[in-house]
Motif scaffolding. Structure first.
Motif, PDB file in Angstrom:
ATOM      1  N   VAL A 116      -7.812  -6.142  -6.962  1.00 52.53           N
ATOM      2  CA  VAL A 116      -6.920  -5.378  -7.653  1.00 52.53           C
ATOM      3  C   VAL A 116      -7.538  -3.935  -7.170  1.00 52.53           C
ATOM      4  CG1 VAL A 116      -5.791  -4.265  -9.687  1.00 52.53           C
ATOM      5  CG2 VAL A 116      -6.248  -6.611  -9.381  1.00 52.53           C
ATOM      6  N   ASP A 117      -6.558  -3.044  -6.608  1.00 50.89           N
ATOM      7  CA  ASP A 117      -6.770  -1.967  -6.122  1.00 50.89           C
ATOM      8  C   ASP A 117      -7.750  -1.590  -4.892  1.00 50.89           C
ATOM      9  OD1 ASP A 117      -5.107  -0.464  -7.965  1.00 50.89           O
ATOM     10  OD2 ASP A 117      -6.632  -0.456  -9.552  1.00 50.89           O
TER      11      ASP A 117
ATOM     12  N   LYS B 216      -2.864  -2.781  -2.752  1.00 56.30           N
ATOM     13  CA  LYS B 216      -3.094  -2.594  -4.509  1.00 56.30           C
ATOM     14  C   LYS B 216      -3.878  -4.152  -5.014  1.00 56.30           C
ATOM     15  CE  LYS B 216       1.672  -3.653  -5.669  1.00 56.30           C
ATOM     16  NZ  LYS B 216       2.531  -4.333  -5.410  1.00 56.30           N
TER      17      LYS B 216
ATOM     18  N   MET C  32       0.896  -1.259  -0.012  1.00 63.77           N
ATOM     19  CA  MET C  32       0.060  -0.058  -0.015  1.00 63.77           C
ATOM     20  C   MET C  32       0.736   1.166  -0.110  1.00 63.77           C
ATOM     21  SD  MET C  32      -2.007  -0.738   3.386  1.00 63.77           S
ATOM     22  CE  MET C  32      -1.187  -1.003   4.878  1.00 63.77           C
ATOM     23  N   SER C  33       2.085   0.888  -0.407  1.00 68.17           N
ATOM     24  CA  SER C  33       2.645   2.575  -0.672  1.00 68.17           C
ATOM     25  C   SER C  33       2.544   3.464   0.505  1.00 68.17           C
ATOM     26  CB  SER C  33       2.444   3.093  -2.218  1.00 68.17           C
ATOM     27  OG  SER C  33       1.157   3.210  -2.457  1.00 68.17           O
TER      28      SER C  33
END
Ligand SMILES: Nc1ncnc2c1ncn2[C@@H]1O[C@H](COP(=O)(O)OP(=O)(O)OP(=O)(O)O)[C@@H](O)[C@H]1O
Ligand SMILES: [Mg+2]
Length: 415
Positions: free
Chosen positions: A403-404, A355, A328-329
């Motif tokens: 995704v996302d 993500k 998750m950056s």
């Protein structure tokens, strides 16, 4: 100096990356398909070849029966008894493989050869069996008609010759299927034996490497501990806070040694309250990750326990949380939910809003060497799976991943 170490670390990681990019698992599944295709080709070729042999033999048997029928016709219309004896000896007696029955025009059996009939039966039973056999023969081949004529050529009656494939031909028809079945069974058994011995070998490597690592770490660690004790007695060093920092690093090294030593031996499982164990790991992790990532632990009902090995279970939670953070950056939330399932099962769900994963990643997450990270080894989840399944007789699955949106890993343990 520090730069140098960093540089060589990066080089090593790059080189190892190149090795792992060979991706043995990808090759292995290609090899599986090649073996399967070759096996299919061999199977089809073998069946095709035998079918051709069968057709050949069938043709010959048909010719032989045609000759047999012609002979009967000739014999019936021939007056010379010397010729008849010759024909009888050479052709009719010579057929000792193909079952044949001849009948009169009304379909009553008159002559039979090579038909398998039990000994010592009455005439009536014999006729019954022959009629039954006639039906089977009719289904297999059309009967051959024999025309009976007077010497002036006028037709006065008909006879029929029924026959079926010889025993040899019937055997040959089934032969490739029997042969291929035997080969397939043997192949499956060989595959099972091979993969069993491969798993045993992998286990030995894991255990051996872990044991050796724990063993090697042990010596410098005890020496470091002695040094810290010495530093504690030096007021100057204690003032600078060096001993405290060293003490923390030693604690961390001890934890690592405990993990490797547990992986290298039969681990002792103890009933532990999962909330406390997970919470302790999270407390350790929280200050070491981005401040914008929040980790929360929830317990469905108070006091859920399971039989676990604490150092190894810590490792599992740590790996799952680290992966979640990576996904998750920098910003996000991780929830660890502990709940009770049916039949004494306990679930530990680790959910992130990172993500997520696509389908092809999902299939491969637990394979050793699979990573999508620049600096990843692709070993975290392999280790997690091993610890959960081999050391805790539990299960780990990706419960969901979008995704996302995020991912949930589920660990299933027993109380
Ligand atoms: N929570 C997650 N969300 C999204 N992708 C994930 C998650 N967990 C794992 N993955 C994917 O699975 C891959 C394999 O994970 P694994 O932990 O085995 O290796 P890694 O994290 O890449 O490397 P390391 O050996 O350092 O742990 C990751 O590279 C990532 O693509
Ligand atoms: Mg990882």
């Amino acid at each position: 100096m520090l730069l140098n170490v960093k540089y060589s670390n990066a080089m090593m990681s790059k080189r190892l990356k190149e090795v792992s990019s060979l991706d043995i698992y990808q090759n292995r599944s290609t090899l599986k398909y090649v073996v399967l295709i070759v096996a299919l080709i061999i199977g089809t070729a073998s069946i095709y070849y035998t079918n051709r042999l069968v057709d050949d033999l069938k043709g010959r048997e048909q010719e032989l029966i045609q000759l047999y029928a012609n002979t009967l016709e000739y014999a019936a219309n021939e007056n010379n008894s010397d010729n008849l004896i010759f024909i009888f000896q050479e052709i009719i007696v010579a057929n000792n493989t193909i079952p044949v029955i001849s009948t009169d025009a009304q379909g009553n059996p008159t002559l039979d050869k090579n038909v398998d009939l039990p000994e010592g039966i009455s005439e009536q039973e014999r006729e019954q069996l022959l009629r039954k056999e006639l039906k089977i023969m009719k289904q297999e081949h059309e009967p051959i008609e024999i025309t009976l004529r007077y010497s002036n050529g006028e037709v006065y009656d008909y006879q029929y010759v029924y026959y079926k494939n010889s025993y040899l031909l019937r055997q040959l028809q089934y032969y490739p299927y029997v042969q291929l079945t035997v080969i397939a069974v043997f192949g499956v058994l060989a595959y099972i034996a091979f993969s069993y011995s491969k798993t045993a070998e992998q286990n030995r490597v894991w255990v051996g490497l872990a044991k050796e690592t724990a063993h090697q770490l042990g010596t410098p660690l005890s020496s470091l501990m002695a040094w810290v004790e010495y530093f504690k007695s030096e007021p100057k060093l204690a003032e600078m806070g060096i001993t405290e920092e060293l003490g923390k690093d030693i604690k961390k090294l001890e934890m690592i040694t405990a993990r490797f030593s547990n992986i290298g031996s039969v681990p002792i499982l103890k009933q532990e309250r999962l909330y406390d164990v997970v919470q302790a790991t999270i407390s350790y992790l929280q200050p070491r990750i981005s401040t914008k990532v929040r980790i929360e632990v929830h317990e469905e009902s108070p006091g859920i326990t399971a039989a676990i090995n604490k150092p190894l279970f810590d490792w599992v939670i740590e790996n799952l949380c680290k992966n979640a953070v990576d996904a998750m950056s920098g910003i996000g939330k991780i929830d660890v939910n502990i709940s009770k399932g049916s039949e004494g099962k306990v679930y530990i769900d680790v959910t992130d809003n990172g993500k997520g994963m696509n389908k092809s990643s999902l299939k491969r997450v637990f394979q050793p060497g699979f990573t999508t990270k620049k600096r990843g080894w692709g070993l975290g989840l392999t280790l997690v799976k091993r610890i959960v399944e081999n050391y805790h007789q539990g299960k780990i699955i990706v419960k969901s991943s979008v995704v996302d949106e995020g991912t949930t890993f589920r660990i299933v343990l027993r109380t």
